[in-house]
Structures are given as structure tokens and as C-alpha cells.
Design a protein around this motif. Structure first.
Motif, PDB file in Angstrom:
ATOM      1  N   TRP A 295       0.818  -1.209   0.000  1.00 57.89           N
ATOM      2  CA  TRP A 295       0.000   0.000   0.000  1.00 57.89           C
ATOM      3  C   TRP A 295       0.851   1.258   0.000  1.00 57.89           C
ATOM      4  CZ3 TRP A 295      -4.327  -1.056  -1.839  1.00 57.89           C
ATOM      5  CH2 TRP A 295      -5.174  -2.060  -1.385  1.00 57.89           C
ATOM      6  N   TYR A 296       2.105   1.137   0.495  1.00 56.79           N
ATOM      7  CA  TYR A 296       2.978   2.309   0.576  1.00 56.79           C
ATOM      8  C   TYR A 296       4.179   2.168  -0.349  1.00 56.79           C
ATOM      9  CZ  TYR A 296      -0.007   2.975   4.637  1.00 56.79           C
ATOM     10  OH  TYR A 296      -1.099   3.118   5.449  1.00 56.79           O
ATOM     11  N   ASP A 297       3.953   1.525  -1.476  1.00 55.33           N
ATOM     12  CA  ASP A 297       4.988   1.411  -2.504  1.00 55.33           C
ATOM     13  C   ASP A 297       5.054   2.732  -3.263  1.00 55.33           C
ATOM     14  OD1 ASP A 297       6.608   0.869  -4.679  1.00 55.33           O
ATOM     15  OD2 ASP A 297       5.733  -1.095  -5.069  1.00 55.33           O
ATOM     16  N   ALA A 298       6.124   3.459  -3.059  1.00 55.93           N
ATOM     17  CA  ALA A 298       6.269   4.774  -3.686  1.00 55.93           C
ATOM     18  C   ALA A 298       6.678   4.684  -5.150  1.00 55.93           C
ATOM     19  CB  ALA A 298       7.297   5.604  -2.913  1.00 55.93           C
ATOM     20  N   ALA A 478     -12.455   1.344   0.556  1.00 55.40           N
ATOM     21  CA  ALA A 478     -11.883   0.162  -0.098  1.00 55.40           C
ATOM     22  C   ALA A 478     -11.948   0.343  -1.602  1.00 55.40           C
ATOM     23  CB  ALA A 478     -12.634  -1.108   0.318  1.00 55.40           C
ATOM     24  N   GLY A 479     -10.802   0.441  -2.238  1.00 54.15           N
ATOM     25  CA  GLY A 479     -10.765   0.618  -3.688  1.00 54.15           C
ATOM     26  C   GLY A 479     -10.143   1.949  -4.049  1.00 54.15           C
ATOM     27  N   ASN A 480     -10.262   2.301  -5.314  1.00 56.61           N
ATOM     28  CA  ASN A 480      -9.595   3.524  -5.760  1.00 56.61           C
ATOM     29  C   ASN A 480     -10.382   4.767  -5.383  1.00 56.61           C
ATOM     30  OD1 ASN A 480     -11.672   3.188  -7.568  1.00 56.61           O
ATOM     31  ND2 ASN A 480     -10.454   3.589  -9.394  1.00 56.61           N
ATOM     32  N   ILE A 481      -9.651   5.868  -5.326  1.00 51.94           N
ATOM     33  CA  ILE A 481     -10.219   7.178  -5.032  1.00 51.94           C
ATOM     34  C   ILE A 481     -10.055   8.038  -6.282  1.00 51.94           C
ATOM     35  CG2 ILE A 481      -9.995   9.253  -3.603  1.00 51.94           C
ATOM     36  CD1 ILE A 481      -8.787   7.466  -1.421  1.00 51.94           C
ATOM     37  N   TRP A 482     -11.102   8.775  -6.619  1.00 51.11           N
ATOM     38  CA  TRP A 482     -11.017   9.707  -7.749  1.00 51.11           C
ATOM     39  C   TRP A 482     -11.178  11.129  -7.232  1.00 51.11           C
ATOM     40  CZ3 TRP A 482     -10.043   9.574 -12.959  1.00 51.11           C
ATOM     41  CH2 TRP A 482      -9.846   8.300 -13.520  1.00 51.11           C
ATOM     42  N   MET A 520       2.092  11.524  18.343  1.00 55.75           N
ATOM     43  CA  MET A 520       1.010  10.948  17.547  1.00 55.75           C
ATOM     44  C   MET A 520      -0.311  11.644  17.828  1.00 55.75           C
ATOM     45  SD  MET A 520       2.743   8.892  15.799  1.00 55.75           S
ATOM     46  CE  MET A 520       1.458   8.101  14.827  1.00 55.75           C
ATOM     47  N   ALA A 521      -0.414  12.362  18.931  1.00 56.89           N
ATOM     48  CA  ALA A 521      -1.610  13.167  19.196  1.00 56.89           C
ATOM     49  C   ALA A 521      -1.732  14.240  18.116  1.00 56.89           C
ATOM     50  CB  ALA A 521      -1.508  13.799  20.578  1.00 56.89           C
ATOM     51  N   GLY A 522      -2.833  14.193  17.373  1.00 60.06           N
ATOM     52  CA  GLY A 522      -3.038  15.155  16.291  1.00 60.06           C
ATOM     53  C   GLY A 522      -2.263  14.852  15.024  1.00 60.06           C
ATOM     54  N   TYR A 523      -1.624  13.702  14.960  1.00 61.44           N
ATOM     55  CA  TYR A 523      -0.819  13.306  13.801  1.00 61.44           C
ATOM     56  C   TYR A 523      -1.676  13.335  12.536  1.00 61.44           C
ATOM     57  CZ  TYR A 523       2.970  10.536  11.574  1.00 61.44           C
ATOM     58  OH  TYR A 523       4.009  10.081  10.793  1.00 61.44           O
ATOM     59  N   GLN A 524      -1.124  13.860  11.462  1.00 65.83           N
ATOM     60  CA  GLN A 524      -1.833  13.903  10.174  1.00 65.83           C
ATOM     61  C   GLN A 524      -1.142  12.924   9.223  1.00 65.83           C
ATOM     62  OE1 GLN A 524      -1.963  18.002   8.876  1.00 65.83           O
ATOM     63  NE2 GLN A 524      -3.091  18.679  10.682  1.00 65.83           N
ATOM     64  N   GLN A 525      -1.574  11.673   9.299  1.00 66.99           N
ATOM     65  CA  GLN A 525      -0.945  10.608   8.505  1.00 66.99           C
ATOM     66  C   GLN A 525      -1.446  10.636   7.068  1.00 66.99           C
ATOM     67  OE1 GLN A 525      -1.796   6.551   9.719  1.00 66.99           O
ATOM     68  NE2 GLN A 525      -1.166   5.801   7.704  1.00 66.99           N
ATOM     69  N   MET A 526      -0.507  10.700   6.138  1.00 69.01           N
ATOM     70  CA  MET A 526      -0.899  10.604   4.737  1.00 69.01           C
ATOM     71  C   MET A 526      -1.264   9.155   4.429  1.00 69.01           C
ATOM     72  SD  MET A 526       0.847  12.481   1.527  1.00 69.01           S
ATOM     73  CE  MET A 526       2.269  11.417   1.262  1.00 69.01           C
ATOM     74  N   VAL A 527      -2.417   8.980   3.803  1.00 72.68           N
ATOM     75  CA  VAL A 527      -2.919   7.647   3.464  1.00 72.68           C
ATOM     76  C   VAL A 527      -2.796   7.385   1.969  1.00 72.68           C
ATOM     77  CG1 VAL A 527      -4.969   6.169   3.450  1.00 72.68           C
ATOM     78  CG2 VAL A 527      -4.480   7.609   5.443  1.00 72.68           C
ATOM     79  N   ARG A 528      -3.106   8.383   1.169  1.00 72.82           N
ATOM     80  CA  ARG A 528      -2.951   8.252  -0.286  1.00 72.82           C
ATOM     81  C   ARG A 528      -2.745   9.636  -0.863  1.00 72.82           C
ATOM     82  NH1 ARG A 528      -1.166   4.901  -1.240  1.00 72.82           N
ATOM     83  NH2 ARG A 528      -2.442   3.069  -1.563  1.00 72.82           N
ATOM     84  N   SER A 529      -1.965   9.724  -1.929  1.00 75.74           N
ATOM     85  CA  SER A 529      -1.648  11.013  -2.541  1.00 75.74           C
ATOM     86  C   SER A 529      -1.272  10.800  -3.996  1.00 75.74           C
ATOM     87  CB  SER A 529      -0.480  11.674  -1.804  1.00 75.74           C
ATOM     88  OG  SER A 529       0.633  10.788  -1.732  1.00 75.74           O
ATOM     89  N   GLU A 530      -1.634  11.736  -4.825  1.00 73.98           N
ATOM     90  CA  GLU A 530      -1.280  11.689  -6.244  1.00 73.98           C
ATOM     91  C   GLU A 530      -1.311  13.096  -6.827  1.00 73.98           C
ATOM     92  OE1 GLU A 530      -0.638   9.009  -8.993  1.00 73.98           O
ATOM     93  OE2 GLU A 530       0.342   8.672  -7.076  1.00 73.98           O
ATOM     94  N   ILE A 561      -6.926   2.105  -1.910  1.00 74.44           N
ATOM     95  CA  ILE A 561      -6.531   1.929  -0.517  1.00 74.44           C
ATOM     96  C   ILE A 561      -7.487   0.925   0.120  1.00 74.44           C
ATOM     97  CG2 ILE A 561      -5.638   4.279  -0.294  1.00 74.44           C
ATOM     98  CD1 ILE A 561      -8.109   4.978   1.381  1.00 74.44           C
ATOM     99  N   LEU A 562      -7.110   0.408   1.258  1.00 74.04           N
ATOM    100  CA  LEU A 562      -8.024  -0.263   2.184  1.00 74.04           C
ATOM    101  C   LEU A 562      -7.656   0.290   3.552  1.00 74.04           C
ATOM    102  CD1 LEU A 562     -10.236  -2.296   2.841  1.00 74.04           C
ATOM    103  CD2 LEU A 562      -8.480  -4.054   3.079  1.00 74.04           C
ATOM    104  N   HIS A 563      -8.376   1.306   3.962  1.00 72.86           N
ATOM    105  CA  HIS A 563      -8.010   2.034   5.183  1.00 72.86           C
ATOM    106  C   HIS A 563      -9.261   2.401   5.957  1.00 72.86           C
ATOM    107  CE1 HIS A 563      -5.449   4.555   7.761  1.00 72.86           C
ATOM    108  NE2 HIS A 563      -6.476   5.394   7.801  1.00 72.86           N
ATOM    109  N   THR A 564      -9.182   2.194   7.267  1.00 73.12           N
ATOM    110  CA  THR A 564     -10.266   2.597   8.158  1.00 73.12           C
ATOM    111  C   THR A 564      -9.870   3.858   8.914  1.00 73.12           C
ATOM    112  OG1 THR A 564     -11.170   0.365   8.453  1.00 73.12           O
ATOM    113  CG2 THR A 564     -11.629   1.965  10.188  1.00 73.12           C
ATOM    114  N   PHE A 565     -10.670   4.904   8.726  1.00 70.80           N
ATOM    115  CA  PHE A 565     -10.568   6.116   9.528  1.00 70.80           C
ATOM    116  C   PHE A 565     -11.417   5.858  10.765  1.00 70.80           C
ATOM    117  CE2 PHE A 565      -9.894   7.165   5.126  1.00 70.80           C
ATOM    118  CZ  PHE A 565      -8.855   8.085   5.135  1.00 70.80           C
ATOM    119  N   LYS A 566     -10.781   5.676  11.878  1.00 71.10           N
ATOM    120  CA  LYS A 566     -11.476   5.191  13.063  1.00 71.10           C
ATOM    121  C   LYS A 566     -12.313   6.275  13.737  1.00 71.10           C
ATOM    122  CE  LYS A 566      -9.248   2.156  15.575  1.00 71.10           C
ATOM    123  NZ  LYS A 566      -8.211   1.476  16.406  1.00 71.10           N
TER     124      LYS A 566
END
Length: 624
Positions: A295-298, A478-482, A520-530, A561-566
């Protein structure tokens, strides 16, 4: 050197874990139990390809072949010089296979002229009609006839470029090729490693080609490429001082690297690149396939996802498996795969793939053992769980839109106001947005950027931010984002970068991988980018300028992606127009950027619309 020592220790530890009983050193075991041979295997056009073969000394039973075709060298050379590891993982060494490594045509000790991602042919009417498929076919045929005690079955695997050669092995359509695993395969060089929707990935390519180019003729050699020494790790400063892309040759390469010049000379998706898109040939495949990616293959995320999707669509009767874990490029092959940067994946995830998916896949098709793996094995980031499905994307999803709203809001509810609202920012090519916080570590791609905290951009006026309210329940995409943007610009060209972030709550605790000085409090994790280069918004082949001031749709894929925003987290989206030096700078004037002059680079103001009439949004698939 310290990293090298740690890596060697890690491999030794993994090897010991792969075999019950006392620890065994892989290299010592290989020397004691395998005999190495070297051959120049003739191809149908008369060229010979250098091939190393490791045969088990125990000849009391027949063995299948496991083959890796590579442009990165089969070294060490010499029948008395052995590799320290064989096969996709150490477990294969002890189970017994005939391991085959081959320098592909035109590389290292093999004859011929190298073509980057050799164009594949649909028809082979004469012995001169050769490609990687025919080279694989001829190699397999020779091995079956000349290596004794084989069981008549062949498996192929490879990561990255060797992943491409694994995909092309499928095109050999040799009946003995019963299993193949393209891993992080390059599928379409323009889209994978070169241009992401037309934006050139600068740091990934600039330093690669000098070291990769160890020969440009038909003379076999063991001599490596010289590489390029920039004298700094600060790529941001280096590439700013370099200036326009044409200066790569004017200042450094002097038109001496053919493969680099092919990049420079073909910025559009023209026939040169279309010929190198292997996806168009993936039909009539009978070989069982396991496509693997991270998932994080650059580098080759696109290749893994689209190789699987194309194979599954075009070959419905063929067993096609898909495995995606929380890994960087090739991160599943060695090591624990338990984190990336500050982000913890909840324990080692590499061993599960190597032992329970990859090893069982090849063992079943090459040795007839039981197979009990699902068609789709994917790691759900955010919750850190493996999930299995029968199809990808899963069927139980609902398409929704995440709308950009005035005031920096992000919502599944569409904008209601008739007012033509928008946000705007000035993009200055002389002051581009960095892609990581530490500019002193930007001469390379820094794979950690794909999960990195984006709070370092909080004060940038040229980065727009939109975020949801605190989530009252888990949201799984789950799947691609447009990305569907409505934009206007004062220039005639512009890049647009869209980043999807997972914003942690203020109560989030640090983990054992959290870096010094990071919370990690308030961390802004990148999940997908293009990114997308705006002039390619309607066609990658035929670029067209923006009309200054005109509201214009810019739609592009951010990949899967397959990511859960909790629950308790927020979803955030960033929009910006520079991402340096990950991608090169867009002059923001409609020119051939590879040949642009310094005078072509202009400031421009970009608007992102957030209105009912001109909505900007992300199209996502939400798990039901």
C-alpha cells in the motif's frame, strides 16, 4: 555500514526462523546443499543470455524450477561464487527447488542491446520477432531439456523490474510455466515510475539512470554503472540550483545516457510509452498468478494494482490471486514489515505473506501441496487487520462523494449554497512546497513520505486543507479514489496534488516507532496522494492549455486503498500545486517542461471551487 550490518543480522535471524531445529545460516546451507552452474542459453535469434542455475545436490527426487529474470545482475559470477540467499524467501531454500537467475537481454553478462521495458509483440512470425516473452519461452525450453532431474514445472517471481519480467514471462505462454508472481511489477513505465498523471517523478528517476546504465552496447560486462554523486543530501536545494529540466543534460549528463534521454524526449504518453505498456498484452493467460504489492509502494503501486485488475478481468478462468500489505517497495520479501516511519502496523506483517501466502502458492502449483488461500489477501490499514475477499475491490461497497465545502470543511453532504464559493492560493515555482519536513533528506524519494505527518505544512499559504468533523463511527474506504476538482488558474498550466490524510485524535498515544520529537496526538498521517499535470486532464497523449480564469474540471485517480478512519479521527484532504523535489516544477505556462527555460516559470493563482454549481469532491468506495 551500520544499516548493512543490521540487515545481514536480520536476514540471518529470518533464515533461522524459517527452519525448525537449530539455527542454520542460509549461505552455508546453500553451499553445502546446492551446486552452482553457469550457462549461456541461446535464444531463437542467436543471442545468448547468461544464466546461473543452483541445483540441489540431493538427486534422489525431481525438483521444479524457480526462476528470476533480472536487469540488476545475477551476481556473484563464477561457479565457485554463491548467492547468500535463494528464492523469494529463505523457506524455499530448505524445501528444495532448482533456482534459476538470468541476466535479461542486453544487461550485464547477456548478449544483445537493452531496451527499457522491451515492447511486447502480439505475433512472432520469424526468429527475429523477439521480446521478453520469447526469451522466457526459449529459456524454459532449454532448462527442461538440459537440466536433469526437473519435474517439468516452472515458477517465476520477481520484484520491481524483475516483476515486469515476471509479467512478461506470462506472455511466453509456455505450458511448463504453471505459477508466476509479479511483485511490485512495473506495468506502464510512463505511469509507474516516470509520470504520475503527467507529473514527472524527479528524485525517483534523476539519480537512477547513471547507476543503472552500466552499458549501452551489445558487449557483456560485469562492470557496474558509475552512479551520480550530487555531493549533498539536500535535493530541494540541489534541484532548485539546477534550474529547468533541460539542465540535467546541460550541466550533468551531457546527452550521454540514452535511457534518460528517452525520458526527456517523450514527456507525453506517446507511442514510445504505449509500446511499453505490458497491460495491453495480458490476455489468454493460463498460468496461475499471485500479484503482490504494498500500500505504501512509492514506486510501482500502480503496476501491482493494475496488473492484478487486468489479469482478473481478461482471464476469468485463470487462478489470479492478489496480496497487498502495509509495505514499501519490496518490503514483504525480507524483514518484519511492522511499521513505516512513525506508523505502527500492529506487529510483523511480512512473515504472514511469505509463509502463508507466497510459499503455499508456489508449493501448491509446483509440488502439488494443499492450497488454502483466499483470492484476495489485503491488509486493512488503520485497524491493522488482514482481510480476505473474493474480488477486488470488494462487492459490499457504496460509492459516495466527499465534498470540499467553504471554510475548509469536508463532508459527505453536497454544498447547498448557490453562491459561487472557492478557495485560492498563489503557487510560486521559486518557492515550491517540500514533500517531506526535512529538506536535508530530499535527494532520494524517502519512502516514509507516504505515511508522514503533514503538520509541517500548517503555515504554508499554498496548501489548502479540508477536514471532516470528528467521526462518530469507523469509515472504511476500499478501492480507488477519484479526485474531481473544479479549478481556475491565471496561468495556462498547473499541477494539482491531492493528499488524503487520517487525522489522529489529541488523545492518541505514541508507539515504539514514534520518532524523536514527534507526537502521535493530532498526527496527520498521509494515506494516499497523487498529482496530475493539468495539461493532461483530458488526454495523456494530447496536452492542452488552461484558459486563464475559466472554471475547468480536473479529474484523476489517486489509486486504491483499504483504510479505516477510526471513530474519533478526522478525514483531511490537502490540495497544492507543487511537491518538490518529488515531482519537477511546473512552469505554469503551457510549454514542453522538459525543454523549458527559466523565463517560462511564472507565479499563478489557482482557485478550487466549493459551490453547488461547481463542486469539488473525492469519489470513494465506503465499506457497508
Amino acid at each position: 555500514m551500520q544499516k548493512l550490518v543490521l540487515f545481514i543480522c536480520l536476514i540471518t535471524t529470518l533464515s533461522a526462523c524459517a527452519q525448525p531445529g537449530p539455527p542454520v545460516n542460509d549461505a552455508a546451507y546453500i553451499k553445502a546443499n546446492y551446486t552452482k552452474y553457469e550457462y549461456q542459453i541461446p535464444m531463437r535469434d542467436g543471442k545468448k543470455l547468461f544464466t546461473s542455475v543452483y541445483v540441489p545436490k540431493d538427486q534422489s527426487k525431481k525438483y521444479p524450477f524457480m526462476m528470476d529474470r533480472t536487469c540488476y545482475s545475477v551476481a556473484p559470477y563464477g561457479t565457485d561464487m554463491y548467492k547468500s540467499s535463494l528464492g523469494p524467501s529463505p523457506k524455499f531454500i530448505y524445501d528444495g527447488y532448482i533456482f534459476v537467475y538470468q541476466d535479461v537481454r542486453g544487461r550485464w553478462m547477456s548478449e544483445g542491446i537493452y531496451e527499457e521495458m522491451t515492447p511486447e509483440l502480439e505475433e512472432h512470425k520469424t526468429n527475429k520477432d523477439i521480446d521478453e516473452g520469447t526469451d522466457t519461452y526459449d529459456t524454459i525450453d532449454w532448462l527442461l531439456k538440459n537440466i536433469p532431474n526437473n519435474n517439468g514445472k516452472v515458477g517465476v517471481w520477481g520484484i520491481s523490474y524483475p516483476g515486469f519480467y515476471t509479467t512478461t514471462a506470462l506472455l511466453s505462454r509456455h505450458p511448463a510455466l504453471v505459477a508466476a508472481s509479479p511483485q511490485a511489477p512495473i506495468a506502464d513505465l510512463w505511469r509507474d515510475d516516470g509520470w504520475h498523471n503527467g507529473s514527472f517523478f524527479l528524485v525517483a528517476n534523476f539519480g537512477f539512470y547513471p547507476g543503472f546504465t552500466n552499458r549501452q552496447d551489445d558487449k557483456p560486462t560485469q562492470r557496474p554503472g558509475k552512479g551520480f554523486e550530487p555531493g549533498t543530501k539536500d535535493g530541494y536545494d540541489f534541484f532548485m540550483k539546477m534550474g529547468p529540466m533541460k539542465n540535467t543534460n546541460d550541466k550533468y549528463y551531457k546527452d550521454t545516457i540514452r535511457l534518460w534521454n528517452e525520458m526527456i524526449d517523450h514527456p507525453d504518453y506517446d507511442q514510445h510509452w504505449k509500446d511499453r505498456n505490458v497491460l495491453t498484452h495480458l490476455h489468454d493467460i493460463k498460468t496461475a498468478v499471485l500479484v503482490t504489492g504494498g500500500w505504501y509502494d512509492a514506486e510501482d503501486l500502480y503496476g501491482a494494482i493494475n496488473t492484478y485488475k487486468t489479469l482478473a478481468k481478461n482471464n476469468p478462468a485463470t487462478p489470479v490471486y492478489f496480496a497487498m500489505g502495509p509495505w514499501v517497495h519490496g518490503g514483504w520479501s525480507r524483514g518484519p514489515g511492522d511499521h513505516l516511519g512513525d506508523v505502527d502496523f500492529g506487529g510483523p506483517q511480512g512473515p504472514h505473506y511469505r509463509d502463508d501466502i507466497e510459499f503455499k502458492f508456489f508449493s501448491h502449483y509446483l509440488k502439488g501441496t494443499e492450497l488454502n488461500i483466499a483470492p484476495i489477501n489485503t491488509f486493512e490499514t488503520g485497524t491493522n487487520q488482514w482481510k480476505t475477499y473474493n474480488t477486488w475491490p470488494p462487492k459490499n461497497v457504496e460509492e459516495k462523494q466527499l465534498y470540499f465545502l467553504p471554510g475548509g470543511k469536508l463532508s459527505f453532504n453536497a454544498p447547498a449554497s448557490d453562491k459561487d464559493s472557492y478557495d485560492q492560493y498563489e503557487s510560486d515555482p521559486a518557492n515550491p512546497v517540500p514533500f517531506v519536513a526535512d529538506r536535508n533528506e530530499t535527494m532520494d524519494m524517502q519512502r516514509e513520505y507516504m505515511t508522514a505527518d503533514q503538520r509541517f505544512l500548517a503555515d504554508r499559504k499554498d496548501v489548502l486543507s479540508y477536514q471532516t468533523d470528528v467521526l462518530d463511527k469507523d469509515v472504511t474506504i476500499a478501492g480507488n479514489i477519484w479526485a474531481n476538482l473544479k479549478v481556475a488558474t491565471t496561468g495556462t498550466d498547473a499541477d494539482f496534488v491531492v493528499k488524503v490524510l487520517d487525522v489522529y485524535p489529541d488523545t492518541a498515544a505514541n508507539n515504539k516507532f514514534t520518532g524523536a520529537g514527534v507526537k502521535m496526538a493530532g498526527y496527520q498521517q498521509m494515506v494516499r496522494s497523487e498529482p496530475i499535470r493539468g495539461k493532461y486532464r483530458n488526454s495523456f497523449e494530447h496536452p492542452e492549455p488552461f484558459v486563464p480564469g475559466k472554471v475547468t474540471p480536473v479529474n484523476f485517480e489517486l489509486q486504491d486503498i483499504l483504510h479505516t478512519f477510526k471513530k474519533g479521527h478526522k478525514i483531511m484532504v490537502h490540495v497544492q500545486s507543487t511537491w518538490f523535489p518529488l515531482i519537477d516544477r511546473n512552469p505554469q505556462t503551457f510549454v514542453n517542461i522538459m525543454k523549458a527555460d527559466e523565463s517560462d516559470f511564472k507565479k499563478a493563482t489557482h482557485k478550487i471551487y466549493t459551490s453547488k454549481e461547481h463542486p469539488s469532491f473525492l469519489k470513494v468506495r465506503i465499506m457497508e
